[in-house]
Enzyme design. Structure first.
Site, PDB file in Angstrom:
ATOM      1  N   ALA A  31       1.210  -1.240  -0.209  1.00 42.05           N
ATOM      2  CA  ALA A  31       0.031  -0.275  -0.313  1.00 42.05           C
ATOM      3  C   ALA A  31       0.756   1.283   0.090  1.00 42.05           C
ATOM      4  CB  ALA A  31      -0.508  -0.112   1.589  1.00 42.05           C
ATOM      5  N   SER A  33       4.245   0.544  -1.344  1.00 43.67           N
ATOM      6  CA  SER A  33       5.613   1.061  -2.266  1.00 43.67           C
ATOM      7  C   SER A  33       4.959  -0.311  -2.309  1.00 43.67           C
ATOM      8  CB  SER A  33       6.798   1.445  -1.258  1.00 43.67           C
ATOM      9  OG  SER A  33       7.049   0.078  -0.978  1.00 43.67           O
ATOM     10  N   HIS A 260      -2.403 -12.389  -3.083  1.00 41.52           N
ATOM     11  CA  HIS A 260      -2.681 -11.442  -1.630  1.00 41.52           C
ATOM     12  C   HIS A 260      -1.341 -11.482  -0.512  1.00 41.52           C
ATOM     13  CE1 HIS A 260      -5.006 -10.640   2.824  1.00 41.52           C
ATOM     14  NE2 HIS A 260      -3.749  -9.320   1.878  1.00 41.52           N
ATOM     15  N   ASP A 261      -0.712 -10.290  -0.699  1.00 37.83           N
ATOM     16  CA  ASP A 261       0.586 -10.824  -0.220  1.00 37.83           C
ATOM     17  C   ASP A 261       0.785 -10.645   1.040  1.00 37.83           C
ATOM     18  OD1 ASP A 261      -0.411  -8.916   1.244  1.00 37.83           O
ATOM     19  OD2 ASP A 261       1.331  -7.113   1.117  1.00 37.83           O
ATOM     20  N   THR A 283       2.505  -2.560   6.833  1.00 36.97           N
ATOM     21  CA  THR A 283       2.300  -1.571   6.978  1.00 36.97           C
ATOM     22  C   THR A 283       0.541  -1.730   8.023  1.00 36.97           C
ATOM     23  OG1 THR A 283       2.016  -0.727   4.823  1.00 36.97           O
ATOM     24  CG2 THR A 283      -0.078   0.130   5.092  1.00 36.97           C
ATOM     25  N   ASN A 320      -7.212  -8.986  11.801  1.00 41.89           N
ATOM     26  CA  ASN A 320      -6.583  -7.400  11.377  1.00 41.89           C
ATOM     27  C   ASN A 320      -5.821  -6.909  12.503  1.00 41.89           C
ATOM     28  OD1 ASN A 320      -6.574  -7.991   8.685  1.00 41.89           O
ATOM     29  ND2 ASN A 320      -6.924  -5.653   7.899  1.00 41.89           N
ATOM     30  N   GLY A 430       8.695  -6.448   7.121  1.00 44.84           N
ATOM     31  CA  GLY A 430       9.332  -4.968   7.125  1.00 44.84           C
ATOM     32  C   GLY A 430       9.582  -5.457   8.132  1.00 44.84           C
TER      33      GLY A 430
END
Length: 511
Positions: A31, A33, A260-261, A283, A320, A430
């Site tokens: 969302a 990069s 879906h990542d 994110t 989430n 990340g």
């Protein structure tokens, strides 16, 4: 471009093989990069190893355009083509041929394509608020309990089902989720990959097919989505114009991966047993366990857990929990209004603060939209009677403590609802580089945390492509052994709460 589809194709076994391995291109877009990455499979030591080369990076973000927050998909696709061109050039420089391309992005959002293959408008972002007004109308036709009993999807006001219900006119168009839209523009073939389809609210979690009765109940066309494909199936081959523009071979295949990542990231969790929880940290934070069957109970619905498809038909049973969006938005606000703080400075300052600070609900919808995040966080803390100083270090510590607390509660709930005991927590993506957050998570859960790999999504993307090409074999357990054997992982043991400072940057023992 016409609406006619070229014939399907398959990836030949061993395609792209060079001097001991094969080469695959992974398009991985989040969302904020995106990257195009070359994944090379080698067997120099007898055991398959994966190496990644990022050949192109580009920014991504929403813009206020044409009545709402939208993605500039035209620019995004141009970056994809630039990246594929860079991938072709890098492969050629090494005497290699790219075997196939796999695409993963965020979920939920979509583009509308007409019969001529034209994008009707730039896609809305899930951060736009337009779908909120459609929630009541959807639930008036489809009771939330019925929705969950079929789809197993957690309620989020921006789920695709609510976005579609807010559209004025869907006649004569098809809905293509973002990775499927990219694949269509590359190949001319319209398909929907199943892991992403499972995030729409219109997918039957048990049957693994579209819930057509829901489309009918909402007055949506039955052919609104293209047919489904599974990870590992070939979508098609590059259109001649795309091949010419990028320098890729005309027969290069686009292969469905976990589009879906998070599905790709979970496929690359380096777990050694089945009794693990995962946190795909970026994110957003996607926190859950991997199951073979969905949990569709009323208790699961009330806990707002979701049952999304994973690679090989697995279920990503998760919730989430917000994510490092809160931190990045704080950094953006501080940079716009005063001195710029490096991430290392912020984490060192946060680590020096004692335990027991204020907590917020990190996945509160109030934090979804861009804006002054520090002010919103302080207001949320204040609403519970806590006093959060207007100092960056204090706000960062509040974010990380709140995320760790949310992770712990979610993992505990998943264990209870799924009847699955968890022995270890794997953090990938990340956020696995954030040592302070990993240690706080170990402390909050009371379980060891293994952090890494950072590039789990790209690894999962490449591994599924390599298996489809016949370069690798086996199930998820075998793919995960390759990741575990080739990745430097960090282990964090739970520590008792203290009133002294933590260390945010000291290295932890490697696994």
């Amino acid at each position: 471009m016409t609406g006619q589809e070229p014939p399907p194709a398959t990836v030949p076994a061993g395609a792209g093989t060079v001097a001991g391995g094969s080469v695959f291109a992974a398009v991985d877009i989040g969302a904020s990069s995106g990257r195009v990455i070359l994944g090379r499979i080698s067997r120099d030591a007898g055991t398959p190893e994966v190496s990644l080369e990022t050949v192109h990076r580009f920014p991504n973000g929403v813009q206020d355009s044409d009545g709402g927050l939208r993605w500039d998909f035209t620019a995004l696709f141009a970056e994809v083509l630039t990246g594929l061109g860079a991938a072709a050039a890098s492969a050629a420089a090494h005497g290699e041929t790219i075997a196939s391309i796999g695409i993963d992005t965020w979920a939920v959002d979509y583009g509308r394509v007409n019969a001529a293959g034209e994008l009707v408008a730039q896609p809305f972002s899930y951060r736009d608020g337009r779908s909120r007004g459609a929630v009541a109308g959807v639930h008036g036709r489809l009771d939330p309990q019925r929705l969950y009993a079929t789809t197993g999807l957690q309620f989020l006001e921006f789920n695709t089902i609510y976005q579609l219900a807010s559209e004025a006119d869907l006649d004569g168009v098809q809905t293509l989720l973002i990775p499927d839209l990219i694949a269509f523009l590359l190949t001319g073939r319209r398909r929907t990959e199943a892991t992403n389809a499972s995030t729409t609210g219109l997918f039957d979690a048990v049957a693994g097919e579209w819930a057509t009765e829901f489309l009918t109940a909402l007055g949506l066309p039955l052919d609104l989505f293209p047919p489904l494909v599974q990870p590992g199936e070939t979508v098609g081959t590059l259109l001649p114009a795309i091949a010419g523009q990028t320098g890729l071979a005309a027969g290069t295949s686009v292969v469905a991966v976990g589009s879906h990542d998070t599905a790709s990231a979970v496929a690359a969790v380096p777990a050694e047993t089945e009794d693990f929880a995962y946190i795909s940290s970026g994110t957003w934070s996607l926190v859950g366990v991997e199951l073979q069957h969905p949990v569709l109970t009323e208790a699961s619905r009330l806990a707002n857990f979701t049952n999304e498809r994973g690679v090989d038909g697995t279920i990503r049973y998760l919730r989430n929990v917000g994510g490092l969006w809160l931190l990045s938005e704080c950094q953006r606000t501080w940079a716009a209004n005063g001195p710029t703080f490096s991430l290392a400075e912020l984490l060192d300052g946060a680590a020096a603060l004692p335990d027991g600070g204020p907590l917020i609900d990190a996945d509160d919808p109030a934090f979804t939209a861009p804006g002054n995040m520090p002010a919103r966080i302080r207001a949320a803390a204040g609403s519970s009677g806590a006093i959060l100083p207007d100092e960056p270090a204090a706000i960062v510590r509040c974010i990380l403590d709140s995320l760790a607390d949310g992770y712990a509660r979610t993992i505990s709930d998943a264990e209870r609802l799924a009847g699955r005991a968890v022995d270890v927590v794997h953090v990938v993506g990340g956020g696995s580089q954030n040592r302070l957050l990993s240690q706080l998570t170990a402390n909050a859960t009371g379980k060891p945390v293994i952090a890494g790999p950072v590039e789990a999504t790209a690894l999962g993307n490449v591994l599924v492509q390599a298996r489809a090409a016949g370069e690798l074999s086996g199930g998820l357990a075998e793919l995960r052994k390759i990741v575990a054997g080739g990745t430097a992982l960090q282990r964090y043991e739970p520590a008792a709460a203290t009133n002294g400072p933590l260390r945010s940057t000291d290295p932890s023992p490697r696994v």
